[in-house]
Design an enzyme around this catalytic site. Structure first.
Site, PDB file in Angstrom:
ATOM      1  CB  THR A   1       3.654 -53.682 -12.315  1.00 57.07           C
ATOM      2  OG1 THR A   1       2.767 -52.548 -12.233  1.00 57.07           O
ATOM      3  CG2 THR A   1       4.311 -53.700 -13.691  1.00 57.07           C
TER       4      THR A   1
ATOM      5  CG  ASN B   1      10.699 -47.274 -14.985  1.00 58.83           C
ATOM      6  OD1 ASN B   1       9.814 -47.577 -15.781  1.00 58.83           O
ATOM      7  ND2 ASN B   1      10.688 -47.680 -13.721  1.00 58.83           N
TER       8      ASN B   1
ATOM      9  NE  ARG C   1      20.217 -29.889 -15.771  1.00 62.96           N
ATOM     10  CZ  ARG C   1      20.284 -29.120 -14.684  1.00 62.96           C
ATOM     11  NH1 ARG C   1      19.793 -27.880 -14.715  1.00 62.96           N
ATOM     12  NH2 ARG C   1      20.802 -29.598 -13.554  1.00 62.96           N
TER      13      ARG C   1
ATOM     14  CE1 TYR D   1       1.337 -42.400 -14.354  1.00 64.53           C
ATOM     15  CE2 TYR D   1      -0.119 -42.726 -16.241  1.00 64.53           C
ATOM     16  CZ  TYR D   1       1.028 -43.044 -15.544  1.00 64.53           C
ATOM     17  OH  TYR D   1       1.881 -44.005 -16.040  1.00 64.53           O
TER      18      TYR D   1
ATOM     19  CE  LYS E   1       4.241 -41.453 -16.632  1.00 65.54           C
ATOM     20  NZ  LYS E   1       5.655 -41.880 -16.513  1.00 65.54           N
TER      21      LYS E   1
ATOM     22  CB  SER F   1       5.054 -41.225 -22.706  1.00 63.99           C
ATOM     23  OG  SER F   1       3.843 -40.542 -22.877  1.00 63.99           O
ATOM     24  CB  SER F   2       1.174 -43.133 -19.864  1.00 61.22           C
ATOM     25  OG  SER F   2      -0.064 -43.808 -19.708  1.00 61.22           O
TER      26      SER F   2
ATOM     27  CB  ILE G   1       7.991 -51.037 -16.181  1.00 59.90           C
ATOM     28  CG1 ILE G   1       6.572 -51.561 -16.443  1.00 59.90           C
ATOM     29  CG2 ILE G   1       8.636 -50.619 -17.502  1.00 59.90           C
ATOM     30  CD1 ILE G   1       5.619 -50.524 -16.997  1.00 59.90           C
TER      31      ILE G   1
END
Length: 264
Positions: A196, A97, A130, A161, A165, A146-147, A24
């Site tokens: 992927t 990412n 930041r 996981y 997220k 995020s997811s 991605i």
């Protein structure tokens, strides 16, 4: 003679995408380059893959460079941003990412696995944001990852996981307030199942009895999770990021955009 403004183009902008040597991240970096941005392609290990992304971006007539940095290490994240500004003169868009996936029953998860996942997916993204705030021009863009498992889609043995997220969703909401003084927008994309290398490695966990099927069979089954009856691909995520990075997305702020074809 004035230059005609073309909506959604990123000409004159400088973008940085972490973890963009493959998957991605590579699609996002390539899409931003296709839209006219100069792109810093960040990688942790896969230098050869990152250089291929750089070459593809340059084929669009813009510029790109690959910089190595492990965003688990805050000092390396800060240097990555410093190097981006030193190389291209400014920074307008930062896309976070980098991430890892994890599966494990709550009764079996170790402290080491917890730290491995949260150090990158959560802590790493926090400090990317930041440093992005510190380095971005006024009116810049921060786009986190995020997811759909953070909120909409529950998967057994996927708590680490999903939780890593879920924190991103809260970060985005509050960061958007903190970054308002520089007119920086902060959003995240929340992909669903996306084809992927990582997808093929773990797809058996998302489908009940998935171990019984081949990777190709699991991919075909996953396509039916969406009412559009197709799989999601990296370019689907990249196109949404391209929109969020554009001037036209200025009024989208503090939001999580789920990109899963309606699967959740």
């Amino acid at each position: 003679m004035s230059t005609t403004y073309i909506p959604y183009r990123l000409d004159g902008k400088v973008a940085l995408v972490t973890g963009s040597g493959r998957g991605i991240g590579a699609a996002i970096a390539t899409q931003l380059g296709r839209l006219g941005a100069k792109v810093v392609v960040n990688y942790a290990n896969a230098s050869e893959a990152a250089e291929k992304v750089v070459s593809e971006i340059k084929s669009f007539g813009t510029d790109a460079v690959a910089f190595k940095a492990d965003v688990r290490q805050v000092a390396q994240t800060a240097k990555l941003m410093d190097d981006a500004v030193a190389h291209f003169g400014s920074l307008d868009i930062v896309c976070s990412n980098s991430g890892v996936v994890s599966f494990g029953h709550i009764g079996e998860v170790t402290e080491e696995e917890f730290d491995r996942v949260f150090s990158l997916n959560t802590r790493g993204q926090f400090f990317v944001a930041r440093e992005a705030y510190r380095h971005l021009n006024n009116g810049g863009r921060i786009i986190l990852m995020s997811s759909n498992t953070a909120k909409d889609f529950s998967v057994p043995k996927h708590s680490l996981y999903s939780g890593s997220k879920g924190a991103i969703d809260s970060f985005v909401r509050v960061f958007s307030k903190d970054c308002g003084d520089k007119k920086i927008t902060v959003n995240a994309v929340a992909p669903g199942g996306t084809v992927t290398d990582m997808f093929h490695d773990v797809s058996q966990h998302y489908i009940p009895g998935g171990e019984k099927y081949t990777a190709e069979e699991r991919q075909e089954m996953a396509a039916h999770a969406s009412p559009l009856t197709r799989n999601g691909f990296p370019v689907d995520i990249a196109r949404v990021v391209g929109f969020l990075a554009s001037n036209e997305a200025e009024w989208v702020n503090g939001k999580i955009l789920t990109v899963d074809g309606g699967a959740a």
